[in-house]
Design an enzyme around this catalytic site. Structure first.
Site, PDB file in Angstrom:
ATOM      1  N   ASP A  55       0.868  -1.177   0.000  1.00 50.35           N
ATOM      2  CA  ASP A  55       0.000   0.000   0.000  1.00 50.35           C
ATOM      3  C   ASP A  55       0.904   1.227   0.000  1.00 50.35           C
ATOM      4  OD1 ASP A  55      -2.072   2.021   0.686  1.00 50.35           O
ATOM      5  OD2 ASP A  55      -3.296   0.261   1.076  1.00 50.35           O
TER       6      ASP A  55
ATOM      7  N   TYR B  90       5.651  22.280 -13.785  1.00 47.67           N
ATOM      8  CA  TYR B  90       6.359  21.002 -13.928  1.00 47.67           C
ATOM      9  C   TYR B  90       5.744  19.918 -13.066  1.00 47.67           C
ATOM     10  CZ  TYR B  90       9.342  22.644 -17.419  1.00 47.67           C
ATOM     11  OH  TYR B  90       9.760  23.103 -18.624  1.00 47.67           O
TER      12      TYR B  90
ATOM     13  N   HIS C 169      10.580  34.312 -15.712  1.00 45.49           N
ATOM     14  CA  HIS C 169      10.207  34.454 -17.120  1.00 45.49           C
ATOM     15  C   HIS C 169       8.720  34.774 -17.263  1.00 45.49           C
ATOM     16  CE1 HIS C 169       9.751  29.773 -17.285  1.00 45.49           C
ATOM     17  NE2 HIS C 169       8.608  30.313 -16.950  1.00 45.49           N
ATOM     18  N   HIS C 170       7.984  34.675 -16.183  1.00 40.30           N
ATOM     19  CA  HIS C 170       6.585  35.103 -16.213  1.00 40.30           C
ATOM     20  C   HIS C 170       6.459  36.597 -15.961  1.00 40.30           C
ATOM     21  CE1 HIS C 170       4.939  31.009 -16.320  1.00 40.30           C
ATOM     22  NE2 HIS C 170       6.003  30.700 -15.613  1.00 40.30           N
TER      23      HIS C 170
ATOM     24  N   LYS D 127      14.565  14.224 -23.577  1.00 47.08           N
ATOM     25  CA  LYS D 127      13.398  13.354 -23.433  1.00 47.08           C
ATOM     26  C   LYS D 127      12.730  13.104 -24.770  1.00 47.08           C
ATOM     27  CE  LYS D 127      12.118  14.086 -18.711  1.00 47.08           C
ATOM     28  NZ  LYS D 127      11.825  12.688 -18.421  1.00 47.08           N
TER      29      LYS D 127
ATOM     30  N   ARG E   8      -5.193  38.467 -23.644  1.00 44.23           N
ATOM     31  CA  ARG E   8      -5.906  37.402 -22.947  1.00 44.23           C
ATOM     32  C   ARG E   8      -6.854  38.017 -21.917  1.00 44.23           C
ATOM     33  NH1 ARG E   8      -1.365  34.751 -18.821  1.00 44.23           N
ATOM     34  NH2 ARG E   8      -3.113  33.466 -18.167  1.00 44.23           N
TER      35      ARG E   8
HETATM   36  C1  HEM Z   1      10.427  24.272 -22.831  1.00 35.13           C
HETATM   37  C2  HEM Z   1       9.680  24.485 -21.809  1.00 35.13           C
HETATM   38  C3  HEM Z   1       8.930  25.774 -21.497  1.00 35.13           C
HETATM   39  C4  HEM Z   1       9.307  27.072 -21.661  1.00 35.13           C
HETATM   40  C5  HEM Z   1      10.603  27.571 -22.240  1.00 35.13           C
HETATM   41  C6  HEM Z   1       8.224  27.894 -21.178  1.00 35.13           C
HETATM   42  C7  HEM Z   1       8.230  29.280 -21.149  1.00 35.13           C
HETATM   43  C8  HEM Z   1       7.182  30.055 -20.717  1.00 35.13           C
HETATM   44  C9  HEM Z   1       7.195  31.470 -20.604  1.00 35.13           C
HETATM   45  C10 HEM Z   1       8.390  32.364 -20.957  1.00 35.13           C
HETATM   46  C11 HEM Z   1       5.991  31.890 -20.154  1.00 35.13           C
HETATM   47  C12 HEM Z   1       5.549  33.313 -19.831  1.00 35.13           C
HETATM   48  C13 HEM Z   1       4.851  33.916 -20.974  1.00 35.13           C
HETATM   49  C14 HEM Z   1       4.267  35.240 -20.635  1.00 35.13           C
HETATM   50  O1  HEM Z   1       3.432  35.333 -19.703  1.00 35.13           O
HETATM   51  O2  HEM Z   1       4.656  36.208 -21.318  1.00 35.13           O
HETATM   52  C15 HEM Z   1       5.198  30.721 -19.967  1.00 35.13           C
HETATM   53  C16 HEM Z   1       3.881  30.726 -19.506  1.00 35.13           C
HETATM   54  C17 HEM Z   1       3.229  29.595 -19.096  1.00 35.13           C
HETATM   55  N1  HEM Z   1       3.678  28.304 -19.212  1.00 35.13           N
HETATM   56 FE1  HEM Z   1       5.404  27.716 -20.087  1.00 35.13          FE
HETATM   57  N2  HEM Z   1       7.225  27.090 -20.741  1.00 35.13           N
HETATM   58  C18 HEM Z   1       7.618  25.796 -20.916  1.00 35.13           C
HETATM   59  C19 HEM Z   1       6.925  24.682 -20.589  1.00 35.13           C
HETATM   60  C20 HEM Z   1       5.725  24.679 -19.934  1.00 35.13           C
HETATM   61  C21 HEM Z   1       5.080  23.525 -19.400  1.00 35.13           C
HETATM   62  C22 HEM Z   1       5.631  22.117 -19.481  1.00 35.13           C
HETATM   63  C23 HEM Z   1       3.946  23.935 -18.831  1.00 35.13           C
HETATM   64  C24 HEM Z   1       2.875  23.155 -18.095  1.00 35.13           C
HETATM   65  C25 HEM Z   1       2.629  21.931 -18.209  1.00 35.13           C
HETATM   66  C26 HEM Z   1       3.855  25.358 -19.001  1.00 35.13           C
HETATM   67  C27 HEM Z   1       2.802  26.127 -18.541  1.00 35.13           C
HETATM   68  C28 HEM Z   1       2.746  27.483 -18.638  1.00 35.13           C
HETATM   69  C29 HEM Z   1       1.665  28.268 -18.118  1.00 35.13           C
HETATM   70  C30 HEM Z   1       0.422  27.738 -17.373  1.00 35.13           C
HETATM   71  C31 HEM Z   1       1.949  29.589 -18.425  1.00 35.13           C
HETATM   72  C32 HEM Z   1       1.075  30.808 -18.202  1.00 35.13           C
HETATM   73  C33 HEM Z   1       0.864  31.186 -16.818  1.00 35.13           C
HETATM   74  C34 HEM Z   1      -0.013  32.399 -16.743  1.00 35.13           C
HETATM   75  O3  HEM Z   1       0.458  33.513 -17.017  1.00 35.13           O
HETATM   76  O4  HEM Z   1      -1.201  32.255 -16.404  1.00 35.13           O
HETATM   77  N3  HEM Z   1       4.955  25.777 -19.671  1.00 35.13           N
HETATM   78  N4  HEM Z   1       5.943  29.615 -20.314  1.00 35.13           N
HETATM   79 CU   LIG Z   2       7.199  29.149 -16.228  1.00 34.04          CU
END
Ligand code: HEM
Ligand SMILES: [Cu+2]
Lengths: 539, 296
Positions: free
Chosen positions: A110, A261, A306-307, A335, A454
């Site tokens: 378990d 992640y 980066h956000h 991967k 958005r």
């Molecule tokens: C190579 C991998 C990734 C890179 C380089 C990346 C890069 C970024 C960047 C720079 C942003 C910000 C964009 C902005 O607001 O101007 C962002 C937003 C976001 N990413 Fe990624 N990302 C990656 C993978 C992922 C993965 C695996 C997930 C989830 C499973 C994910 C989920 C999100 C979400 C939810 C946001 C928006 C959040 C929000 O503002 O509400 N990202 N990503």
């Molecule tokens: Cu991020």
């Protein structure tokens, strides 16, 4: 005394089969399989609740102008949709799969802490009752976005503390779930089940659990500061008192990026099980997969800003976070390469789990590419807060995380229910989902690049065409999902008997027990020969 | 009563039977939260905080009683013991991260946001245009001079007054609990009882002194939760720490009662150790707090 304790313990009915009473079986249960089922059902319900909210959003955006809902409610929908999907659907679905599969896969009877396991499940329905009931408060549900940025979120009405406390409860649940996973993997593996003989699902979940323990408390801290800023006069996020609203963003995204992640790492694990099974080859580069997952886990802690490229960070900060973000592409590339290499010259067959896994491979990679574009600071200045970001995260989350969850369900359903399911219906589900998910999200890239922001209920007319396409995709996708509960229900009720090893190429200890998996498994640990036979590398 | 792990073969793991405590705990949490929400929203249901809290306390009591009884009946083997240990360690880790969020806020404010508000570097326009007469210095209650005395000034608590005494108290309690642990391992129940009693008493003494410090802060120093970012970080960090000391002291008290009842053996005393770890954790947090909140 010891003997009587022993006898009492032997006398419990849970040693022989599922208890008869509903209360015993589903409410106070300590059985990892039942708790896993509860989690999965809960996640399924929240998936449809969140999906309904998404359809409200897409209905409103079908045409420019305000048709169905007022802007405030629209904003509530985007906020609640995200919270329901992230905390209610994807995370509990992963915990459900972990509950079902990790003890089976490591040869444990378990989870390590079964009562706490029950507790972490039962907190969730209460947390979501609290969160969803905000819809019925006078001021409406939270509408400041799932990220709850101050000062906007602080202007929320009665719903504000409800959302905060709901998040506290979810966090407590996640932390307990994560502790259970870590302890199960570190302490409950059958003798001979070395770490490098574990299936990748266990590995990626282990890393996910570390991330959860490290970041969920930080989210709890962040929302606690929001709460005290609102109700008790603190100035964490108010410049007048020496604080800074941007500070919230730092704390939130220190949680938020590892969180994304948390949503995707278990998906990597599931896909790493399914692709070898239907390629009839061992996973290419097993160890490099483990290291890649661990590096992703580590890197996810140093990319958060980066956000926040557009908030006015110092240049050094922007450069640092740009470079670390791009660095994540390296282990992610490892991967994708390994999955492709596993399929290379394999004898492939495309049963539903494999279909979803291959779609994951292609479509998640698209999301990774748009992520890379977003990681470039000057480019992000254009993309930030546009539909391009929406397209990015939906590609990684829907045909990414959610497809992987579906792949996992289609892969393990025969093991759970003891029946094979309706293959052609599952393929219909797959093809409809895959086509519509692209109709739904691909045009959002164009909209974003063209400048559509958005989180808006109305837009200028040049965005009309692609929005209509996207909304059609949304309704197509949403309706297609109804196939899945029907199919699962059908499969649970009957169907061709599943073999212990339901898929001929499958590896892992879960396939060494009968289908359906008996109520208690591995009460005696598997022997080393079985473990080696079932290990992903075959040694 | 005495036999522990030996009644079970090491290869079988004790999977506990179902228990009503978790569902009760969820109901309790929910009730508590409804109470808190009602209180904050000034709704009528604020009273439900109390039954929620009582139910939660009852849940902890009942759950731990069950576990203690099972353990005393020898149902747990060494593997179960290890699961408990690892669980407790990761729980403490999560607690540390909770504090990390607030320390992060403190460092961010001191190193970044306050200097920026004062016009540091490229943020010079904050100085030129927004807040000409704000000089970035720590401690501060911000350019708007929030909270504090009627003239918006406030004073801080000197590190080498009561806080230093509190530091000494906590460090001493760290020593006494170690003495208690050694005594337990050597089977010296008398020393165990005294040392553990000293530990929880020191814990409550700490909380009491912290209370007098808060009283002084509020009534004399003009230092309140609402005194800008200094008050915010000061009270949230010391407040959550104080809460953890209180919880720790209560746990120590319960462990002490159990010792008095003859629980624990020189080799098997996980609950004792778990509380000791927890106590060291609040100790370490305090040291960081003492340095960064009070001292420098
Ligand atoms: C190579 C991998 C990734 C890179 C380089 C990346 C890069 C970024 C960047 C720079 C942003 C910000 C964009 C902005 O607001 O101007 C962002 C937003 C976001 N990413 Fe990624 N990302 C990656 C993978 C992922 C993965 C695996 C997930 C989830 C499973 C994910 C989920 C999100 C979400 C939810 C946001 C928006 C959040 C929000 O503002 O509400 N990202 N990503
Ligand atoms: Cu991020």
């Amino acid at each position: 005394m010891a003997n009587s304790g022993h006898a009492a313990h032997e006398g419990h009915d849970d040693h022989h089969g599922a208890p008869k009473s509903f209360w015993q079986r589903w409410v106070v249960t300590t059985n990892h399989k039942d708790i896993g089922t509860l989690y999965l059902i809960f996640a399924g319900v929240m998936f449809f609740v969140g999906g309904l909210m998404a359809l409200v959003i897409r209905a409103e955006l079908f045409q420019p102008g305000l048709q169905f809902v007022d802007p405030m409610f629209f904003n509530s929908m985007t906020t609640m949709h995200a919270l329901a999907m992230i905390f209610g659907a994807v995370m509990p679905a992963w915990v459900g799969l972990a509950n079902w599969m990790i003890p089976l896969q490591v040869g444990a009877p378990d989870m390590a802490l079964p009562r706490m396991n029950n507790f972490s499940f039962w907190i969730m329905p209460f947390a979501f009752t609290l969160l969803l009931s905000t819809l019925f408060t006078g001021s409406g549900a939270p509408a400041g976005g799932w990220t709850l940025y101050p000062p906007l979120s602080l202007q929320g009405g009665d719903s504000f503390p409800m959302a905060i406390f709901a998040i506290h409860m979810m966090g407590a649940s996640s932390i307990m779930g994560a502790i259970n996973v870590i302890v199960t993997i570190m302490n409950m593996r059958a003798p001979g089940m070395t770490l490098l003989r574990m299936p990748l699902f266990c590995w990626t979940w282990l890393i996910t659990a570390y991330l959860l323990i490290l970041v969920m408390p930080v989210l709890a801290g962040a929302v606690t500061m929001l709460l005290t800023d609102h109700f008790f006069g603190t100035s964490f996020f108010s410049a007048a008192g020496g604080g800074d609203p941007v500070m919230y963003q730092h704390i939130f995204w220190f949680f938020g990026h590892p969180e994304v992640y948390i949503l995707i790492l278990p998906a990597f694990g599931v896909v790493s099980e399914i692709i070898p099974a239907f390629s009839r080859k061992p996973l290419f580069g097993y160890e490099s997969m483990v290291y890649a997952s661990a590096s992703i886990g580590f890197l996810s802690f140093i990319v958060w800003a980066h956000h926040m490229f557009t908030v006015g960070m110092p240049l050094a900060g922007q450069l640092f976070f740009m470079l670390t973000t791009m660095l994540i592409a390296v282990p992610t590339g490892v991967k994708v390469f390994n999955w492709s290499a596993t399929m290379w010259k394999g004898s492939l067959s495309f049963e539903p789990p494999m279909l979803f896994a291959v779609a994951f491979l292609f479509l998640f990679t698209i999301g990774g590419f748009s992520g890379l574009m977003l990681s470039i600071v000057p480019a992000d200045f254009q993309y930030q807060d546009s539909y391009f970001v929406v397209a990015h995260f939906h590609y990684v989350l829907v045909p990414g995380a959610i497809f992987a969850i579906m792949a996992g369900i289609y892969y393990w359903l025969p093991k759970w229910s003891g029946h094979m399911y309706n293959m052609s219906l599952a393929k219909w589900h797959f093809w409809l989902s895959t086509i519509f998910v692209n109709v739904l999200f691909f045009p959002q890239h164009f909209l974003g690049l063209a400048g559509m922001p958005r989180r808006i209920p109305d837009y200028s007319v040049q965005f009309a065409d692609w929005n209509m396409v996207s909304s059609i995709g949304a309704f197509g996708f949403g309706l297609s999902q109804l196939l899945m509960p029907y199919l699962v229900w059908q499969c649970v009720r009957g169907g061709a008997a599943a073999k212990a090893k339901a898929w001929e190429g499958a590896r892992g200890l879960e396939w060494e027990v009968p289908s359906p998996a008996p109520y208690h498994t591995w009460e005696t640990a598997p022997d080393e020969a079985t473990i080696i036979h079932a290990s992903p590398t075959g040694h | 009563m005495s036999s522990k792990s030996d009644s079970h073969d090491a290869s079988t793991y004790y999977v506990p039977h179902g228990s009503p405590w978790p569902i009760l705990g969820s109901v309790a949490l929910f009730t508590l939260m409804i109470g808190a929400v009602s209180f904050m929203n000034e709704w009528a249901g604020g009273w439900s905080f109390l039954p929620g809290a009582l139910l939660l306390a009852f849940m902890f009591f009942g759950w731990f009683t069950t576990v203690i009884n099972e353990n005393e009946q020898g149902m747990y083997n060494l593997q179960v013991d290890k699961s408990f240990r690892m669980g407790m360690m990761w729980f403490i880790m999560s607690e540390l991260m909770f504090f990390a969020a607030f320390f992060g806020a403190l460092f961010y404010a001191r190193q970044l946001s306050v200097p920026w508000i004062g016009g540091d570097g490229v943020k010079i326009f904050n100085k030129l245009l927004l807040w000409q007469d704000f000089n970035a210095a720590w401690p501060t209650n911000g350019p708007a001079k929030l909270g504090g005395h009627a003239d918006h000034s406030f004073e801080t608590i000197k590190a080498f007054s009561l806080p230093a005494i509190n530091t000494a108290i906590l460090l001493t309690s760290g020593v006494t609990i170690t003495i208690a642990h050694h005594a337990l391992r050597e089977g010296n129940r008398k020393v165990l009882g005294y040392a553990l009693a000293a530990t929880w008493m020191l814990g409550f003494l700490f909380v009491y002194l912290q209370g007098t410090e808060y009283h002084e802060a509020y009534t004399e120093l003009g230092l309140k939760l609402s005194t800008g970012i200094y008050g915010s970080t000061f009270f949230m960090l010391t407040g959550f720490h104080g809460l953890h000391v209180s919880i720790g002291a209560i746990m120590l008290f319960i462990i002490w009662l159990r010792c008095m009842r003859g629980h624990f053996t020189p080799t098997r005393h996980f609950a004792f150790e778990a509380v000791a770890w927890y106590w060291h954790f609040v100790d370490v947090v305090w040291l960081v707090l003492f340095v960064f909140v009070y001292w420098i």
